[in-house]
Design an enzyme around this catalytic site. Sequence first.
Site, PDB file in Angstrom:
ATOM      1  N   VAL A 154       0.507  -1.191   0.235  1.00 52.25           N
ATOM      2  CA  VAL A 154      -0.194   0.037  -0.143  1.00 52.25           C
ATOM      3  C   VAL A 154       0.958   1.123  -0.383  1.00 52.25           C
ATOM      4  O   VAL A 154       2.271   0.993   0.162  1.00 52.25           O
ATOM      5  CB  VAL A 154      -0.740   0.138   1.511  1.00 52.25           C
ATOM      6  CG1 VAL A 154      -1.845  -1.160   1.297  1.00 52.25           C
ATOM      7  CG2 VAL A 154      -0.134   0.245   2.356  1.00 52.25           C
ATOM      8  N   SER A 155       0.928   2.132  -0.564  1.00 53.68           N
ATOM      9  CA  SER A 155       1.170   3.510  -0.582  1.00 53.68           C
ATOM     10  C   SER A 155       1.518   4.260   0.918  1.00 53.68           C
ATOM     11  O   SER A 155       2.736   4.725   1.245  1.00 53.68           O
ATOM     12  CB  SER A 155       0.400   4.464  -2.009  1.00 53.68           C
ATOM     13  OG  SER A 155       0.574   3.878  -2.765  1.00 53.68           O
ATOM     14  N   THR A 156       0.661   4.248   1.913  1.00 57.74           N
ATOM     15  CA  THR A 156       0.209   5.291   2.750  1.00 57.74           C
ATOM     16  C   THR A 156       0.046   3.569   4.163  1.00 57.74           C
ATOM     17  O   THR A 156      -0.405   3.452   4.559  1.00 57.74           O
ATOM     18  CB  THR A 156      -0.369   5.845   2.931  1.00 57.74           C
ATOM     19  OG1 THR A 156      -1.683   5.379   2.736  1.00 57.74           O
ATOM     20  CG2 THR A 156      -0.300   7.167   1.413  1.00 57.74           C
ATOM     21  N   GLU A 199       2.730  10.248  -6.885  1.00 59.90           N
ATOM     22  CA  GLU A 199       1.987   9.551  -5.823  1.00 59.90           C
ATOM     23  C   GLU A 199       0.469  10.374  -5.779  1.00 59.90           C
ATOM     24  O   GLU A 199      -0.875  10.010  -6.199  1.00 59.90           O
ATOM     25  CB  GLU A 199       2.055   9.360  -4.193  1.00 59.90           C
ATOM     26  CG  GLU A 199       1.195   8.707  -4.206  1.00 59.90           C
ATOM     27  CD  GLU A 199       1.042   6.999  -4.261  1.00 59.90           C
ATOM     28  OE1 GLU A 199      -0.268   6.283  -4.135  1.00 59.90           O
ATOM     29  OE2 GLU A 199       2.277   6.391  -4.440  1.00 59.90           O
TER      30      GLU A 199
END
Length: 200
Positions: free
Chosen positions: A8-10, A166
Amino acid sequence: MVYGYIRVSTEEQNTENQKRAISEKFKVNEWIEEKKSGTIDYRKRSLGELIDRLEEGDTLVITELSRLGRSLSMVFNIISALKEKKVRCVAIKNNFDLNPDNPSDIVSSVLLFAFGLSAQIERELISERTKQGLAVAKAKGKRVGRGKGEIPYYVKLRPYQEDIMEKYMSGRSILSLANESNVRWATMNRFISFRAFQKA
């Protein structure tokens, strides 16, 4: 060995949905989870370390190919590395199954070719748009390039490049990103085009 890779990105995003989707299809021996942007070179992520230790006959399972990376060229390079190591790669939602035990798998071969071709086209389109934009600006008498002693736009934005890319990939407009970073739309557009070209 079956490895489940989750990204996941965050920090705020949850990994449970991906884990559940993979668990429904495969019995995973080892999970690799990380919270990093897919724009970061995979060799600088846990994914790179995993690929280094994968062996022939292993299986890497992901929910979708976008978990591997945010650019076509990055995904293509990763898939190619797995194919070379004779590691099976399954992307559940994409119905993608690169299986070295099935050398006649035409679908995977076609997809690999499509990835390579798409990545090349992506690079060429970005390059062409940049050239056309500069030509139009020059024809209108606008200054192209920076003035003497002026700090380049990419130096100003470079510390925030991962955050910018992002947000852009998640759907933010170039104008909103430019306003947020206190630069002109053209500056942000050039920066994003440059970063996308570098990543490709």
